[in-house]
Design a protein around this motif. Structure first.
Motif, short mmCIF file in Angstrom:
data_model
loop_
_atom_site.label_atom_id
_atom_site.label_comp_id
_atom_site.label_asym_id
_atom_site.label_seq_id
_atom_site.Cartn_x
_atom_site.Cartn_y
_atom_site.Cartn_z
N ALA A 14 62.74 51.02 59.58
CA ALA A 14 63.39 49.96 60.36
C ALA A 14 64.58 50.54 61.13
CB ALA A 14 63.85 48.84 59.44
N GLY A 15 64.69 50.14 62.39
CA GLY A 15 65.72 50.67 63.25
C GLY A 15 65.29 51.85 64.08
N GLY A 16 64.14 52.40 63.74
CA GLY A 16 63.63 53.56 64.46
C GLY A 16 62.90 53.20 65.74
N SER A 17 62.32 54.22 66.37
CA SER A 17 61.65 54.06 67.66
C SER A 17 60.29 54.73 67.66
CB SER A 17 62.50 54.67 68.78
OG SER A 17 63.76 54.04 68.89
N LEU A 18 59.42 54.20 68.47
CA LEU A 18 58.12 54.80 68.75
C LEU A 18 57.80 54.55 70.22
CD1 LEU A 18 55.86 53.71 65.74
CD2 LEU A 18 56.61 56.03 66.24
N LEU A 83 63.04 48.97 65.83
CA LEU A 83 61.87 48.38 65.21
C LEU A 83 62.22 47.66 63.92
CD1 LEU A 83 59.38 51.22 66.01
CD2 LEU A 83 58.98 48.81 66.52
N LYS A 84 61.49 46.58 63.68
CA LYS A 84 61.68 45.75 62.49
C LYS A 84 60.39 45.70 61.69
CE LYS A 84 64.72 42.70 65.17
NZ LYS A 84 64.95 41.29 65.62
N PRO A 85 60.47 45.43 60.39
CA PRO A 85 59.23 45.32 59.60
C PRO A 85 58.24 44.31 60.17
CG PRO A 85 61.12 45.50 58.14
CD PRO A 85 61.67 45.37 59.54
N GLU A 86 58.73 43.25 60.79
CA GLU A 86 57.83 42.25 61.36
C GLU A 86 57.11 42.74 62.62
OE1 GLU A 86 61.08 41.84 60.54
OE2 GLU A 86 62.11 40.54 62.00
N GLN A 116 47.84 51.84 64.93
CA GLN A 116 48.61 51.18 63.87
C GLN A 116 50.09 51.56 63.99
OE1 GLN A 116 47.56 49.06 61.19
NE2 GLN A 116 49.78 48.81 60.95
N VAL A 117 50.93 50.54 63.93
CA VAL A 117 52.38 50.73 63.85
C VAL A 117 52.84 50.08 62.56
CG1 VAL A 117 54.62 50.12 64.85
CG2 VAL A 117 52.74 50.82 66.34
N THR A 118 53.48 50.86 61.71
CA THR A 118 54.00 50.37 60.44
C THR A 118 55.49 50.64 60.38
OG1 THR A 118 51.87 50.81 59.35
CG2 THR A 118 53.79 50.45 57.93
N VAL A 119 56.26 49.59 60.15
CA VAL A 119 57.71 49.72 60.06
C VAL A 119 58.13 49.39 58.64
CG1 VAL A 119 59.93 49.02 61.02
CG2 VAL A 119 57.89 49.00 62.46
N SER A 120 58.72 50.36 57.97
CA SER A 120 59.15 50.16 56.59
C SER A 120 60.59 49.68 56.54
CB SER A 120 58.99 51.46 55.80
OG SER A 120 59.84 52.46 56.34
#
Length: 121
Positions: A14-18, A83-86, A116-120
């Motif tokens: 969370a907080g990261g970028s892609l 990015l957020k988990p949601e 697939q994008v997964t945000v932890s």
């Protein structure tokens, strides 16, 4: 035939970028609407962002996600920041034969296979 190939998905905190990329082949979409949708488990596919002569985005990503295109490469991008988990979902690229319609899945004629994008948290 037309193909859309997405890349750039993955696992991020969370907080990261892609940055997602979608390379189109088989025809040129430089004047057409191209968009990104996403689908989380158990949910319907939802609009994320689109680009024609201007850009559009859903409220939940405005200010965090940016859609852009490189017509020379027939490629559209989705830069995703904060990015957020949601935001976790399969992200799909789509291309339309339309020059204007952009919000609904049925506005699009061609789809990629999804990434697939997964945000932890």
């Amino acid at each position: 035939q037309v193909q859309l190939v997405e890349s750039g998905g993955g696992l991020v905190q969370a907080g990261g970028s892609l940055r997602l990329s979608c390379a189109a082949s088989g025809r040129t979409f430089s004047s057409n609407v191209m968009g990104w949708f996403r689908q989380a488990p158990g949910k319907e596919r939802e609009f994320v962002a689109a680009i024609s002569w201007r850009t559009y985005s859903t409220d939940s990503v405005t200010g965090r996600f940016t859609i852009s295109r490189d017509n020379a490469k027939n490629t559209v991008y989705l830069q995703m920041n904060s990015l957020k988990p949601e935001d976790t979902a399969v992200y799909y690229c789509a291309a339309s034969s339309s020059l204007s319609a952009w919000r609904l899945p049925q506005d699009y004629d061609y789809w990629g296979q999804g990434t697939q994008v997964t945000v932890s948290s």
